[in-house]
Design a protein around this motif. Structure first.
Motif, mmCIF file in Angstrom:
data_model
loop_
_atom_site.group_PDB
_atom_site.id
_atom_site.type_symbol
_atom_site.label_atom_id
_atom_site.label_comp_id
_atom_site.label_asym_id
_atom_site.label_seq_id
_atom_site.Cartn_x
_atom_site.Cartn_y
_atom_site.Cartn_z
ATOM 1 N N ALA A 157 0.849 -1.197 0.000
ATOM 2 C CA ALA A 157 0.000 0.000 0.000
ATOM 3 C C ALA A 157 0.886 1.249 0.000
ATOM 4 O O ALA A 157 1.880 1.325 0.722
ATOM 5 N N ASN B 79 -2.309 7.161 0.032
ATOM 6 C CA ASN B 79 -3.594 7.065 0.723
ATOM 7 C C ASN B 79 -4.298 5.731 0.491
ATOM 8 O O ASN B 79 -5.458 5.566 0.876
ATOM 9 N N GLU B 80 -3.613 4.787 -0.123
ATOM 10 C CA GLU B 80 -4.233 3.505 -0.452
ATOM 11 C C GLU B 80 -4.563 2.689 0.791
ATOM 12 O O GLU B 80 -3.802 2.676 1.758
ATOM 13 N N GLN B 81 -5.695 1.991 0.712
ATOM 14 C CA GLN B 81 -5.998 0.884 1.610
ATOM 15 C C GLN B 81 -6.089 -0.372 0.746
ATOM 16 O O GLN B 81 -6.731 -0.347 -0.322
ATOM 17 N N VAL C 195 -8.721 -2.370 -3.524
ATOM 18 C CA VAL C 195 -7.931 -1.171 -3.262
ATOM 19 C C VAL C 195 -8.898 -0.009 -3.122
ATOM 20 O O VAL C 195 -9.762 0.197 -3.980
ATOM 21 N N GLU D 263 -9.035 4.150 -2.407
ATOM 22 C CA GLU D 263 -8.250 5.378 -2.332
ATOM 23 C C GLU D 263 -9.168 6.566 -2.543
ATOM 24 O O GLU D 263 -9.880 6.641 -3.555
ATOM 25 N N ASP D 264 -9.182 7.459 -1.576
ATOM 26 C CA ASP D 264 -10.004 8.671 -1.647
ATOM 27 C C ASP D 264 -11.464 8.353 -1.955
ATOM 28 O O ASP D 264 -12.116 9.023 -2.758
ATOM 29 N N ARG E 35 -5.687 -1.672 -8.732
ATOM 30 C CA ARG E 35 -5.295 -0.265 -8.686
ATOM 31 C C ARG E 35 -5.818 0.492 -9.907
ATOM 32 O O ARG E 35 -6.311 1.628 -9.789
ATOM 33 N N ARG F 296 -14.515 2.743 2.757
ATOM 34 C CA ARG F 296 -13.227 2.454 3.377
ATOM 35 C C ARG F 296 -13.240 0.995 3.825
ATOM 36 O O ARG F 296 -14.305 0.395 3.966
#
Length: 454
Positions: free
Chosen positions: A23, A26-28, A63, A65-66, A90, A103
């Motif tokens: 990661a 800001n990636e989860q 993934v 992100e934001d 991604r 999230r």
């Protein structure tokens, strides 16, 4: 290392964690990996009709992100495939709709039940024994009643899986589990008429399979429908056999899942704290009970499994949530995420349970005097409107006359609404009868249901 390698659970967890460690920014990242093996044997005319076996491996990567989610999956755990799957997830983030509630799940402090579900007994069953079990099941069905003219299906199946889930939010869990099952579809004949029955069972160990029940139930369903006719159309009370009651309860729990509520596909969306069922009924989801195949230590996002009360004495207590629906609803996950390795988490039950009542099962027919016993339904999920709760489904079973079972009926429909059905429960059997997979369900009596025939 490749997709056919036999992994140990710790290895799967380590693989998932290594991917999560990639990661950036800001990636989860959440990774679900699994391996499995399965066998299916079908017998016909005393011989093996087919024997299929195989092994599988899979990875699913999310993934976030934001507020955008990307997902990708593959059927191999080869290192290059794993890297490609992460890269695809991604890329897919760019196509996701931004959502402030999107999230990954985070540890919530709830302790898992600590169940040991990893009994490897099925791994030691030789193929010869699996074949013998399928052939013996067919023979026993044929010997059970002279009216049994054949067996369409007599089968043995088994499977064993290992899985792990890890996320960059600090979750890492793993599991091993297996089960085996048998099923039979005998044919009963009388002159030019032929009827079919079905019954099955599933368990974690071969010695827990109830072959006697499968033979008795499947042949009784087939022979019991001989001579069945369309019933007259009328409104009357019905007794739902345990398997039918379980099928209806599954529909009820599906509209008590928060994703259905948020999509406007539940007739109970604004009814929390209200009486939605007769006070006799309490409904729970209990994955902490090791007797069921739905038992688990963790849900599909790695949160601890827990017992959830949905309906208590007829009152709706709340809905089932995963992490996403909980955020949207400003509440907490109920540990009710469900998923496959190659799918994103949804919301659902693991092991629904209905409380037993105070009427002996054998006295339920007498409790209504005249009505019908519904032994089977068809088209249940397609025949239910999840928004309004209306349903109309095919049904077969027996008439009840003077409190006793009478002639069989078929080619009928029963219709009502989920709301009216729950409020119309007027009796619950005192004994929960075993169903496939360790689940048990009492028969239910429902007043004022529309039966349509001729």
């Amino acid at each position: 290392m490749n997709g056919r390698k036999q992994f140990e659970p710790d290895e799967l967890a380590q693989l998932a964690q290594r991917v999560c460690e990639r990661a950036a920014g800001n990636e989860q990242i959440e990774v679900c990996v699994s391996t499995g093996r399965s066998t299916t044997v079908r017998a016909y005319n005393g011989e093996v009709e087919s024997l299929r076996s195989g092994v599988t491996a899979a990875i699913g990567v999310r993934v976030v992100e934001d507020g955008r989610q990307g997902f990708a999956s593959a059927g191999s755990l080869d290192p290059d495939v794993v890297s490609d799957t992460l890269a695809a997830a991604r890329r897919n983030v760019a196509f996701g709709e931004p959502d402030p509630h999107q999230r990954l799940a985070e540890p919530d402090g709830v302790e898992p039940p600590g169940l040991d579900l990893s009994d490897p007994a099925i791994l030691s069953v030789p193929d010869a024994d699996k074949i013998a079990a399928a052939i013996d099941l067919e023979r026993r069905c044929l010997d059970a009643d002279p009216r049994i003219s054949g067996v369409r299906v007599a089968a043995w199946s088994d499977g064993w899986s290992q899985s792990a889930l890890a996320s960059s939010t600090g979750i890492c869990v793993q599991a091993s589990a297996g089960c085996c099952s048998i099923g039979a579809q005998p044919l009963a004949s009388d002159g030019d008429e032929t009827q079919i029955g079905y019954a099955g069972d599933a368990a974690r160990r071969p010695d827990q399979l109830d072959v006697d029940r499968v033979v008795t139930e499947s042949t009784a369903l087939a022979t019991g429908q001989l001579g069945a006719t369309k019933p007259p159309s009328e409104r009357l009370p019905v007794v739902l056999a345990p398997s039918v009651a379980a099928a209806f309860i599954a529909v009820v729990t599906s509209v008590l899942a928060a994703d259905s509520v948020l999509k406007g596909r539940s007739p109970f969306a604004d009814r929390v704290g209200s009486q939605i069922a007769d006070e006799r009924l309490s409904l729970f989801d209990d994955p902490t009970d090791p007797a069921t195949l739905g038992a688990t230590n963790f849900d599909g996002e790695g949160l601890a499994a827990r017992r959830n009360a949905l309906i208590t004495s007829g009152v709706l207590g709340g809905f089932l949530h995963n992490a996403y629906t909980a955020r949207r609803s400003d509440t907490f996950s109920t540990g009710s995420a469900v998923r496959g390795t190659r799918s994103v988490p949804g919301v659902g039950t693991h092991a629904p349970v209905v409380n037993t009542g105070d009427i002996a099962n054998e006295k339920l027919n007498a409790s209504i005097g005249n009505g019908v016993l519904v032994r089977g339904v068809s088209g249940l999920h397609s025949g239910v409107n999840p928004t309004s709760g209306d349903f109309s489904v095919g049904a077969w079973g027996h008439r009840i006359s003077g409190g006793e079972l009478a002639e069989p009926f078929r080619e009928a429909t029963i219709a009502s609404t989920l709301q009216r059905m729950l409020l119309g429960i007027c009796g619950i059997g005192a004994t929960a009868e075993p169903l496939a997979g360790g689940m048990s369900m009492p028969p239910l009596v429902v007043a004022d249901v529309a039966l349509s025939g001729v």
